[in-house]
Motif scaffolding. Structure first.
Motif, PDB file in Angstrom:
ATOM      1  N   TYR A 133      62.031  52.785  42.799  1.00 15.64           N
ATOM      2  CA  TYR A 133      60.948  52.022  43.039  1.00 15.64           C
ATOM      3  C   TYR A 133      59.781  52.225  41.752  1.00 15.64           C
ATOM      4  O   TYR A 133      59.899  53.499  41.279  1.00 15.64           O
ATOM      5  CB  TYR A 133      60.043  52.068  44.237  1.00 15.64           C
ATOM      6  CG  TYR A 133      59.302  53.556  44.258  1.00 15.64           C
ATOM      7  CD1 TYR A 133      58.305  53.872  44.048  1.00 15.64           C
ATOM      8  CD2 TYR A 133      60.282  54.494  45.038  1.00 15.64           C
ATOM      9  CE1 TYR A 133      57.554  55.107  44.432  1.00 15.64           C
ATOM     10  CE2 TYR A 133      59.626  55.884  45.100  1.00 15.64           C
ATOM     11  CZ  TYR A 133      58.563  56.128  44.946  1.00 15.64           C
ATOM     12  OH  TYR A 133      57.572  57.172  45.044  1.00 15.64           O
ATOM     13  N   ARG A 134      58.966  51.359  41.499  1.00 18.43           N
ATOM     14  CA  ARG A 134      57.998  51.713  40.123  1.00 18.43           C
ATOM     15  C   ARG A 134      56.738  52.499  41.080  1.00 18.43           C
ATOM     16  O   ARG A 134      56.228  52.174  41.799  1.00 18.43           O
ATOM     17  CB  ARG A 134      57.502  50.072  39.765  1.00 18.43           C
ATOM     18  CG  ARG A 134      56.575  50.413  38.610  1.00 18.43           C
ATOM     19  CD  ARG A 134      57.225  50.777  37.351  1.00 18.43           C
ATOM     20  NE  ARG A 134      56.459  50.441  36.285  1.00 18.43           N
ATOM     21  CZ  ARG A 134      55.488  51.418  35.695  1.00 18.43           C
ATOM     22  NH1 ARG A 134      55.547  52.533  36.428  1.00 18.43           N
ATOM     23  NH2 ARG A 134      54.863  51.124  34.490  1.00 18.43           N
ATOM     24  N   SER A 135      56.483  53.679  39.931  1.00 22.92           N
ATOM     25  CA  SER A 135      55.665  54.564  40.431  1.00 22.92           C
ATOM     26  C   SER A 135      54.408  54.373  39.538  1.00 22.92           C
ATOM     27  O   SER A 135      54.467  54.067  38.429  1.00 22.92           O
ATOM     28  CB  SER A 135      56.173  55.968  40.295  1.00 22.92           C
ATOM     29  OG  SER A 135      54.985  56.842  40.673  1.00 22.92           O
ATOM     30  N   TYR A 136      53.115  54.414  40.006  1.00 20.77           N
ATOM     31  CA  TYR A 136      52.094  53.927  39.040  1.00 20.77           C
ATOM     32  C   TYR A 136      51.056  55.385  39.105  1.00 20.77           C
ATOM     33  O   TYR A 136      50.032  55.294  38.726  1.00 20.77           O
ATOM     34  CB  TYR A 136      51.146  52.841  39.604  1.00 20.77           C
ATOM     35  CG  TYR A 136      52.135  51.590  39.481  1.00 20.77           C
ATOM     36  CD1 TYR A 136      51.845  50.880  38.283  1.00 20.77           C
ATOM     37  CD2 TYR A 136      52.630  51.268  40.650  1.00 20.77           C
ATOM     38  CE1 TYR A 136      52.931  49.550  38.236  1.00 20.77           C
ATOM     39  CE2 TYR A 136      53.464  50.002  40.596  1.00 20.77           C
ATOM     40  CZ  TYR A 136      53.435  49.265  39.164  1.00 20.77           C
ATOM     41  OH  TYR A 136      53.993  47.845  39.096  1.00 20.77           O
ATOM     42  N   ARG A 137      51.608  56.483  39.745  1.00 19.32           N
ATOM     43  CA  ARG A 137      50.887  57.828  39.684  1.00 19.32           C
ATOM     44  C   ARG A 137      51.137  58.150  38.064  1.00 19.32           C
ATOM     45  O   ARG A 137      51.961  58.585  37.690  1.00 19.32           O
ATOM     46  CB  ARG A 137      51.497  58.694  40.888  1.00 19.32           C
ATOM     47  CG  ARG A 137      51.026  58.103  42.050  1.00 19.32           C
ATOM     48  CD  ARG A 137      51.862  59.140  43.157  1.00 19.32           C
ATOM     49  NE  ARG A 137      51.482  60.392  42.974  1.00 19.32           N
ATOM     50  CZ  ARG A 137      51.910  61.403  43.739  1.00 19.32           C
ATOM     51  NH1 ARG A 137      53.017  61.124  44.488  1.00 19.32           N
ATOM     52  NH2 ARG A 137      51.350  62.700  43.707  1.00 19.32           N
ATOM     53  N   GLN A 158      59.262  45.162  41.749  1.00 21.62           N
ATOM     54  CA  GLN A 158      58.856  46.504  41.469  1.00 21.62           C
ATOM     55  C   GLN A 158      60.047  47.499  42.037  1.00 21.62           C
ATOM     56  O   GLN A 158      59.879  48.555  42.081  1.00 21.62           O
ATOM     57  CB  GLN A 158      57.684  46.834  42.208  1.00 21.62           C
ATOM     58  CG  GLN A 158      56.335  46.238  41.734  1.00 21.62           C
ATOM     59  CD  GLN A 158      55.156  46.346  42.353  1.00 21.62           C
ATOM     60  OE1 GLN A 158      55.198  46.334  43.800  1.00 21.62           O
ATOM     61  NE2 GLN A 158      53.865  46.256  41.636  1.00 21.62           N
ATOM     62  N   ILE A 159      61.188  47.130  42.420  1.00 19.37           N
ATOM     63  CA  ILE A 159      62.337  47.797  42.992  1.00 19.37           C
ATOM     64  C   ILE A 159      63.542  47.569  42.179  1.00 19.37           C
ATOM     65  O   ILE A 159      63.852  46.489  41.687  1.00 19.37           O
ATOM     66  CB  ILE A 159      62.511  47.479  44.413  1.00 19.37           C
ATOM     67  CG1 ILE A 159      61.320  47.488  45.067  1.00 19.37           C
ATOM     68  CG2 ILE A 159      63.642  48.093  45.080  1.00 19.37           C
ATOM     69  CD1 ILE A 159      61.503  46.941  46.799  1.00 19.37           C
ATOM     70  N   ARG A 160      64.456  48.665  42.072  1.00 20.25           N
ATOM     71  CA  ARG A 160      65.620  48.468  41.195  1.00 20.25           C
ATOM     72  C   ARG A 160      66.757  48.943  41.971  1.00 20.25           C
ATOM     73  O   ARG A 160      66.421  49.677  42.994  1.00 20.25           O
ATOM     74  CB  ARG A 160      65.483  49.142  39.969  1.00 20.25           C
ATOM     75  CG  ARG A 160      64.629  48.854  38.818  1.00 20.25           C
ATOM     76  CD  ARG A 160      64.502  49.457  37.630  1.00 20.25           C
ATOM     77  NE  ARG A 160      65.893  49.218  37.123  1.00 20.25           N
ATOM     78  CZ  ARG A 160      66.366  49.954  35.870  1.00 20.25           C
ATOM     79  NH1 ARG A 160      65.547  50.820  35.394  1.00 20.25           N
ATOM     80  NH2 ARG A 160      67.480  49.691  35.582  1.00 20.25           N
ATOM     81  N   VAL A 161      67.693  48.391  41.841  1.00 20.25           N
ATOM     82  CA  VAL A 161      69.062  48.857  42.546  1.00 20.25           C
ATOM     83  C   VAL A 161      69.559  50.389  42.080  1.00 20.25           C
ATOM     84  O   VAL A 161      69.640  50.800  41.046  1.00 20.25           O
ATOM     85  CB  VAL A 161      70.180  47.811  42.205  1.00 20.25           C
ATOM     86  CG1 VAL A 161      71.425  48.309  42.876  1.00 20.25           C
ATOM     87  CG2 VAL A 161      69.851  46.299  42.567  1.00 20.25           C
TER      88      VAL A 161
END
Length: 869
Positions: free
Chosen positions: A748-752, A788-791
């Motif tokens: 999942y994409r993190s924006y921290r 915002q999700i990848r396999v």
């Protein structure tokens, strides 16, 4: 007139003059027209000169033999041309009639007739022509016979007729145009001053004032007049007792002599303005013909007066004043006819009645109508003069007493009057009406006003109706007349009403009959009351006019007021019909009978489906008027309203609903279909159709929705329409379709800040079509979009079924390689055998949609021995 060719009927005309019907003394009638209110106003008057008297009498000196010829119906002997006839049309109760001959009363008639007579007889010597008067004057009989023969032959040649009764042949003297002509010459007519010579001595101050007023009017023509009048002036002083002695008699005689001298009377001049002043007293008539001299002063030409006959003494004051006018005009006819003059009277109502620019009032007495018609032949203006300035006042008051047996030519009272006709028709003796009129407190006062004159104002309410008709009321043999109607005293009204309604005619016809004979204030209202209160008339009376329809108030909410009625039996089947006044929803059902129990069962079933109304409306039939039905409604809190008996229109909504359903049943029988099926199909469409009164369908008002019918099958389903639109939008945007299983491992994409862009996580649950709840490696739950999700593992992919409608090119192509390769390689996707590894940030070729990029033609990737495509 038709037989003589004087008039002929026409169908239409641009001009029409009102008819005037005048009764003659012998009971016959005279047909005339009142042209002064129509044609005379717009005529270009023929101004052919009427000869002056001096010119006419120039050649008559020395003549010894005279003949006077008067033409019969003179104007009617002259034929009109076609262009003029159309203007002379009269309007009668038998239609329009057009004159073919010259008409009496037209302003141009005198000039036209004078020209015709001059052209006809003007070349014959010793003939004087003044309108329809032809004077022949000669020195010898032989010459006279010769000229008379020429005149009569000329008249015969042109078809003219004479009036024998008014002709005089071979006489030694003749009165012509105010002069006496004989073998001795021409002299003034002594009748001009006869009225002054025969003035009697005044009997009181009022008569003395009248005499002095007349004398003062001509004082400018008499020298030292005040010296002669001084003894008479003394009698007008206050506190002086009336005394008529020798001194007063002598002064009175001297003044009369001065007034009658020829220096006072001027010679008639047709070119100067003429003024006729008239007056009537209680017992006499007087008139003065005057002309203005070069200085503008009025000088008398002739004075006339006479006493009233016994019959004329009974005239009302207005009729006496009118008689004075007619008397003066006839006396001065030769001076006035075909010339304009001014007529003066001190009775103001006559200014309206005899005015040349107004029509003759319809309700004026027949006598005044006859006199108005006589005056319509003269060209005059009428004006009011105060009594104190009326020079004829003394002539009417102070004339010598005439014999009681004198008969006047102006007494036109026929033997049978309107009073006789009315009294005979009403079975009332006019003597009784006369007696009761004198005894009636109101009519007796009206009678005195008619005889002595009306006041200027009237404050008594009882006399007001009579005061407004004061110019049209007159006395006939002691009874009061309004035109041809008898004014009935209050004590006689009951008997008159009984006679009027004896034939039991309706209100309108009874009033018509009453208006033909009688009048009293409030006559129409009394006749209406009598006719309405008559039991005989009421027993066979027609229904009153239909009342303007009144609509029932429209309920604010549906199913508030119900209208109900029975239909049938129709082919042995009885129906019960109900309609909701608010929504117009109709319910119809079979019913076994019209008993209250059957109606209640039907209503209970209906109320169970739609609820209880507040009101119901029905007729007064046995089921609705029964105690059982009343108890049922009372227990349910429903108000019962019943229509008026034998008046179905009061329950019009139910009647219309029954009529509508009856038509459906008849159509069903005509088509041979089942009645129940036809009714149900009709009611379904009726309830779903917009109503003309409410503008909304009954289903919408009552149930808040439209009912589904077979016609709705023609419309596409809304959800299919929406889904198809969404798929079209998705295809237009492009991209791939991805879905993840719960519990699958993903990136999942993190924006921290300070963290990697892609971190490992796990799918907790699907929140929507593109939204998921994730569990991080730290054990917290977060929310991410599918973009915002990848396999991270191939087993996490859930390929959409083909039935979803997505094209194969829009489905995610799964990568080859191990699902648990981990690290960056896992993040970037596994590398197939024989393939070069790609960079970590390079796009995964396995995630590229074939819709945007064609598939490679190389061998498909393999995964655990399977080829993936």
């Amino acid at each position: 007139m038709l037989a003589a060719g004087v008039v002929k009927p026409v169908d239409c005309s641009d001009w029409a003059t009102p008819l005037v019907v005048v009764s003659k003394p012998d009971g016959a009638i005279r047909i005339c027209a009142d042209y002064k209110v129509t044609l005379n106003r717009y005529l270009s008057i023929d101004k052919f000169p009427v000869p002056k008297i001096d010119d006419l009498l120039t050649n008559l000196g020395g003549c010894q033999y005279f003949s006077n010829i008067d033409l019969s119906q003179a104007y009617n002997q002259i034929e009109l041309d076609n262009d003029s006839k159309k203007y002379t049309v009269i309007n009668t109760h038998r239609g329009l009639f057009m004159y073919n001959r010259l008409v009496f009363g037209l302003a141009s008639s005198p000039g036209i007739f004078q020209r015709m007579m001059i052209n006809l007889l003007g070349d014959i010597p010793n003939v004087v022509i003044f309108l329809d008067d032809v004077l022949i004057a000669t020195e010898t009989k032989e010459k006279h016979f010769k000229i008379l023969d020429m005149v009569l032959r000329r008249l015969v040649e042109y078809g003219m007729k004479v009036k024998k009764e008014k002709c005089a042949f071979l006489v030694s003297n003749v009165k012509y145009l105010g002069y006496v002509i004989d073998k001795n010459g021409i002299r003034a007519d002594q009748d001009k001053i006869k009225a002054i010579v025969e003035l009697k001595s005044p009997r009181d101050v009022s008569e003395l004032r009248s005499f002095i007023g007349m004398v003062n009017f001509y004082s400018r023509f008499i020298k030292n007049l005040s010296t002669y009048l001084n003894p008479l002036y003394n009698l007008l002083k206050k506190c002086v007792k009336w005394y008529w002695g020798e001194e007063q008699k002598h002064a009175f005689s001297q003044v009369k002599r001065l007034l009658s001298e020829t220096i006072i009377l001027t010679h008639y001049d047709g070119s100067r303005p003429m003024i006729v002043t008239c007056d009537a007293s209680a017992h006499g008539l007087g008139a003065v013909l005057a002309q203005r001299d070069a200085e503008g002063r009025e000088r008398p030409v002739a004075c006339v007066s006479r006493a009233l006959t016994p019959a004329e003494l009974n005239y009302s004051q207005i009729q006496k004043e009118a008689l004075a006018i007619v008397y003066a005009v006839k006396k001065f006819h030769q001076y006035l006819f075909a010339r304009h003059f001014t007529l003066r009277t001190d009775h103001k109502p006559l200014v309206t009645i005899f005015g040349p620019h107004q029509g003759i009032p319809n309700m004026t007495s027949s006598r005044l109508q006859r006199w108005a018609l006589i005056l319509s032949a003269y060209n005059f203006g009428i004006e009011y003069v105060n009594t104190e300035k009326n020079v004829a006042d003394a002539l009417s008051r102070m004339l010598m007493k005439h014999k009681e047996t004198q008969v006047s030519e102006y007494n036109e009272l026929p033997e049978q009057t309107y009073l006789h006709f009315a009294s005979d028709a009403l079975l009332l003796d006019y003597t009784q009406i006369k007696r009761e009129t004198a005894n009636d407190c109101v009519l007796s006062r009206v009678l005195s006003y008619i005889r002595d004159g009306w006041p200027h104002k009237m404050d008594m309410k009882e006399l007001q109706p009579f005061f407004t008709r004061k110019n049209e009321l007159y006395e006939e043999m002691g009874c009061i007349m309004w035109g041809y109607r008898v004014v009935i005293p209050r004590s006689c009204t009951g008997k008159v009403l009984k006679e009027l309604h004896d034939s039991h005619m309706g209100i309108v016809k009874t009033k018509q009959v009453a208006r033909s004979y009688v009048w009293w204030p409030g006559l129409d209202e009394v006749v209406e009351d009598v006719c309405r209160a008559c039991a005989v008339c009421a027993s066979v009376a027609d229904a009153p006019p239909a009342h303007t329809p009144r609509s029932w108030p429209w309920p604010a909410r549906p199913w508030t007021r119900l209208h109900m009625d029975f239909l049938g039996p129709f082919n042995g089947i009885l129906y019960f019909v109900t309609i909701d006044a608010g929504s117009k929803w109709i319910e119809i059902s079979k019913i076994n009978n019209t008993s209250a129990k059957s109606v209640i069962i039907n209503l209970r079933d209906m109320f169970a489906r739609f609820g209880l109304p507040k009101q119901i409306v029905s007729d007064n039939g046995p089921p609705f008027s029964s105690a059982e039905f009343s108890l049922f409604l009372k227990s349910n809190g429903i108000e019962h309203i019943t229509a008026a008996p034998y008046h179905p229109a009061s329950n019009g909504a139910a009647e219309n609903a029954v009529k509508t359903c009856k038509k459906v049943i008849k159509k069903a029988y005509a088509q041979g279909v089942d009645v129940e099926t036809a009714l149900n199909r009709y009611l379904l469409m009726y309830r779903n159709t917009e109503h003309s009164t409410t503008g909304v369908s009954p289903a919408k008002l009552l149930q808040g929705r439209s009912l589904r019918t077979r016609l709705d099958c023609l419309k596409p389903e809304r959800d299919c329409h929406v889904q198809a639109a969404q798929r079209r939008q998705e295809r237009a945007v492009g991209g791939v379709v991805r879905e993840f299983k719960e519990g699958a491992g993903i990136w999942y994409r993190s924006y921290r800040p300070g963290k990697d862009k892609w971190l490992a996580g796990k799918i907790v649950k699907k929140l929507g079509s593109t939204n998921y709840e994730l569990e991080t490696s730290e054990g917290t739950n977060i929310h991410r979009h599918v973009d915002q999700i990848r396999v991270r593992s191939l087993s996490s992919i859930s390929c959409p079924p083909r039935s979803s409608g997505l094209s194969p090119q829009s489905v995610l192509v799964c990568p080859s390689g191990s699902a648990d390769s981990g690290g960056a390689g896992g993040a970037a996707g596994s590398v197939a055998a024989g393939e070069r590894p790609r960079a970590a940030d390079a796009p995964d070729p396995a995630l590229i949609d074939t819709h945007t990029r064609p598939l490679r033609t190389r061998r498909p990737p393999r995964y655990y021995g399977f080829e993936i495509d």
